[in-house]
Scaffold this motif. Structure first.
Motif, mmCIF file in Angstrom:
data_model
loop_
_atom_site.group_PDB
_atom_site.id
_atom_site.type_symbol
_atom_site.label_atom_id
_atom_site.label_comp_id
_atom_site.label_asym_id
_atom_site.label_seq_id
_atom_site.Cartn_x
_atom_site.Cartn_y
_atom_site.Cartn_z
ATOM 1 N N PRO A 175 40.325 45.007 44.558
ATOM 2 C CA PRO A 175 40.173 46.441 44.292
ATOM 3 C C PRO A 175 39.310 47.090 45.369
ATOM 4 C CG PRO A 175 38.691 45.187 42.895
ATOM 5 C CD PRO A 175 39.549 44.176 43.609
ATOM 6 N N SER A 199 46.000 45.028 50.988
ATOM 7 C CA SER A 199 47.231 44.478 50.411
ATOM 8 C C SER A 199 47.231 44.513 48.887
ATOM 9 C CB SER A 199 47.435 43.039 50.890
ATOM 10 O OG SER A 199 46.414 42.193 50.378
ATOM 11 N N GLY A 200 46.157 45.029 48.295
ATOM 12 C CA GLY A 200 46.081 45.109 46.848
ATOM 13 C C GLY A 200 45.618 43.842 46.162
ATOM 14 N N GLN A 201 45.158 42.867 46.926
ATOM 15 C CA GLN A 201 44.652 41.629 46.321
ATOM 16 C C GLN A 201 43.223 41.787 45.811
ATOM 17 O OE1 GLN A 201 45.746 37.869 48.489
ATOM 18 N NE2 GLN A 201 46.498 39.292 50.038
#
Length: 470
Positions: A444, A440-442
């Motif tokens: 890296p 989810s891009g929370q």
């Protein structure tokens, strides 16, 4: 549709699968809190059958069997009831356990440790029984064999201060055991001055110490002597059941009078009990800090709810529940008093009430320090919280309010030598959570960072935190 408990079990995306397979799955296990019998480990006797290794003493399973309508003699054993009949009673129960971690744990235990893939139910009971009992005849299915095959490096049992630790001492003498077995100092009976167990326990303390404990100063001396004995035997942890957290300012003179009052047979009030417990626990914490131990506080269990069944079967037979009541104020005062008196030792805070996660996660931030990474820990999801939802909630609370990367991870808290797949269960939940954050891009997609975090939580953090040197 995914197959039941396939290789991607509990792993909802490719990142989670990679994290688990590459980093979590290979890591050894440190089981720093359990209730295994050190005598059974030392004697290493083979198990007679699947029920003996799977059902004896497992109050998790007993509770579900009762709830499924199984009569008590098939749960805990009764005259004329065979082990096979007890196993069949549990096999009938398992299909009704959807959503309960025991549904997954039971299948994982048979799959990982016995190579048995059949669904657990009444129809398959005969073939499971036959296959498991054949495997139990093979080398490697004794207590030591199960520990080794589960890649366990350290086992910490739970032991009363009056225990002789004779089997720990014998295990310490073995050169090629392949894993450590360490005691844990559990002095609950020393603190429970109002329980019927107090005076019989005090008599046993006098016997092992070799002197009368007829004054509070002698009680403190006896506890110090036993702490040192445990330390010399390899102990690095203590554990306290604080079912109800109590705090009262107390002096040694007050604690001395309360102890004397109890010895005289006079009633000890709740206020006096709180004062006695507070002073004694602060004293013990000072000993732990001096020796570099970790103090575990297990909070808010409501024990032995069913008096009739307690009288019949005793404690730890499946009649406990979650407690509520005040926590923040008395626990903060207790931790603060220890910090002032001697400095807090490394401390792990567990609450059986999941609503306390945020309370503990923020409280511990007030007492970190000393250059020790994660000195005060939010304990893993414990007992009734040892579920997918409970593990996720504990991990998220710690991540939101603390330092997740320093978490010391999972434990079994079990009396069974078959419980080690619970570590796999936890590791899959952990990797799935981190995988979701990456997808989810929370987080890296930094595999070096993720490797450090996952290997730390699964193994390395505990090894460094407790200083096992495994």
């Amino acid at each position: 549709m995914r197959a039941f408990m396939d290789e991607q079990f509990l792993l909802s995306n490719d990142t989670a699968v990679n994290l688990y397979e590459q980093f979590a799955k290979p890591m050894p296990i440190i089981d720093y809190h359990c209730h295994l019998d050190p005598q059974a480990i030392y004697e290493d006797m083979p198990f007679a059958n699947l029920s003996e290794v799977w059902l004896y003493g497992d109050h998790y399973k007993w509770r579900t069997m009762r709830a499924n309508g199984v009569e008590e003699q098939y749960v805990t054993g009764g005259q004329g009831i065979t082990d096979y009949e007890r196993f069949v009673a549990y096999a009938k129960t398992v299909p009704m356990l959807i959503g309960n971690p025991l549904y997954h744990w039971s299948h994982l235990e048979l799959r990982r440790l016995f190579g048995i893939n059949e669904m657990i139910n009444e129809k398959n009971a005969p073939i499971i029984w036959e296959k498991a009992n054949e495997r139990l005849k093979e080398e490697g299915f004794s207590p030591r064999g199960l520990i080794r095959s589960s890649n366990v490096r350290v086992v910490c049992t739970t032991d009363d201060p009056v225990d002789s630790l004779q089997y720990h001492l014998k295990l310490n003498e073995e050169q090629h055991l392949g894993f450590q077995v360490r005691p844990t100092f559990r002095p609950d009976k020393a603190l429970e001055i109002n329980r019927a167990t107090f005076f019989p326990w005090l008599q046993r303390l006098e016997e092992v110490c070799g002197y009368d404990v007829n004054h509070y100063s002698l009680l403190l001396k006896a506890l110090k002597d036993r702490v040192q004995f445990f330390h010399d035997t390899g102990c690095l942890l203590s554990d306290h059941a604080l079912d109800k957290v109590m705090y009262a300012d107390a002096t040694v003179e007050q604690a001395t009078e309360i102890f004397a009052k109890a010895l005289r047979g006079d009633a000890v009030t709740l206020e006096e009990e709180a004062a006695y417990k507070t002073y004694t626990l602060i004293y013990l914490a000072g000993l732990y800090e001096e020796l570099g131990w970790t103090m575990q506080l297990h909070i808010k269990a409501h024990r032995n709810n069913n008096t009739a069944m307690f009288n019949q079967l005793g404690h730890d037979t499946g009649f406990d529940s979650i407690n509520d009541g005040p926590l923040a104020e008395p626990l903060v005062k207790l931790l603060d008093a220890i910090e002032i008196e001697s400095g807090l030792p490394r401390t792990i805070l567990y609450s059986l009430n999941a609503s306390d996660n945020e309370v503990l996660a923020t409280m511990m931030g007030s007492f970190q320090g000393g250059g020790i990474p994660g000195k005060i820990q939010l304990g893993s999801a414990w007992w009734f919280n040892d579920t997918i939802d409970g593990m996720q909630a504990q991990l998220k609370s710690l991540a939101n309010m603390g330092v997740l990367g320093r978490f010391v991870g999972m434990l079994t808290d079990s009396r069974s030598f078959l419980s080690y797949p619970r570590h796999e269960y936890f590791r899959r939940v952990l990797c799935n959570l981190l995988g979701e954050w990456v997808e989810s891009g929370q987080l890296p997609e930094d595999m070096e960072l993720l490797q450090t975090i996952i290997e730390g939580i699964c193994y390395r953090n505990a090894d460094q935190y407790f200083r096992f040197g495994s």
